[in-house]
Design an enzyme around this catalytic site. Sequence first.
Site, mmCIF file in Angstrom:
data_model
loop_
_atom_site.group_PDB
_atom_site.id
_atom_site.type_symbol
_atom_site.label_atom_id
_atom_site.label_comp_id
_atom_site.label_asym_id
_atom_site.label_seq_id
_atom_site.Cartn_x
_atom_site.Cartn_y
_atom_site.Cartn_z
ATOM 1 C CE LYS A 1 -3.997 -2.148 2.215
ATOM 2 N NZ LYS A 1 -5.069 -2.021 3.222
ATOM 3 C CG ASP B 1 -8.345 0.200 3.959
ATOM 4 O OD1 ASP B 1 -8.980 -0.637 3.299
ATOM 5 O OD2 ASP B 1 -7.103 0.207 4.035
#
Length: 279
Positions: free
Chosen positions: A71, A108
């Site tokens: 990420k 997220d």
Amino acid sequence: MILTGKAKIAGVVGWPVSHSLSPRLHGYWLEQYGIDGAYIPLAVAPDNVTEVIRGLPKMGFAGINVTVPHKEAAFRAVDETDETAQRMGAVNTITVGADGKLTGSNTDGFGFMAHLGATISNWKAGPVTMLGAGGAARGICRSLIDAGVPEIRLSNRTRARAETLAAEFEGRLVVCDWSEKEAALDGATLLVNTTTLGMAGADALDIDLSGFPETAPVYDIVYTPRVTPLLRQAAERGNPTIEGLGMLLHQARPGFAAWFGIEPEVTPALRDFVLESLA
Ligand code: ATR
């Protein structure tokens, strides 16, 4: 699944990627909506991830998801990032524009809040007690603050890590010692577990909930098992519970919509379908 030459292609890069539920989840939506498209797992080693991401437009990908441990590398590899990604320094969703430009975002926090709202429709943002100060905690803290939460009481086994995170949030995060986490439950409107405690194979989270208001929900982001010891303990005393799997399902929505052009729905049937693969 039968594809034409015009099929839209997306996927997920991770290392390893075999544990990822995303291909099953997106595959369900592709079939449900009858889309000429595919979503594939891409096992990419850390040394190759930048090259793979930069190559996406050349291969005609619509975009990808990015999972552990890529990420942060994805954040550096894309051409531009949106505000959510910038705040987190991490990207989990990449979209390839018509001009081949790569845009990174982070869904997220969106997934966390969307699942909270879908489960507890009348939740009022008040003080939140949060356990854990890893990568997941950062995104969740950000989205809770954005939703108007006045105070997050943050407790982490390694206190220094909680203090580092708190420093990013100008006074809205209050650090509590791990040994005194029960004191942080008084008057809280939500308890969130972002630690790995309660995961299959890990120790259970040891916490006395007696000081936590019975009307406040308990949200565990661990989803294997679906009902963690913490959620069971909370349900037994009457607290509403929020299972971690929903966060995963909701965080996938913005990527799917951007790549395949349809806003997908999170339904009980989808949840059951994804759960089958965890059984
Ligand atoms: P993620 O980025 O997914 O949040 P992580 O960075 O590995 O994952 O964070 C895991 C969290 O679980 C951390 O808050 C970790 O606490 P430390 O910062 O002290 O490592 C917490 N955790 C893991 N095992 C734990 C244990 N046995 N007791 C208490 N907390 C634990």
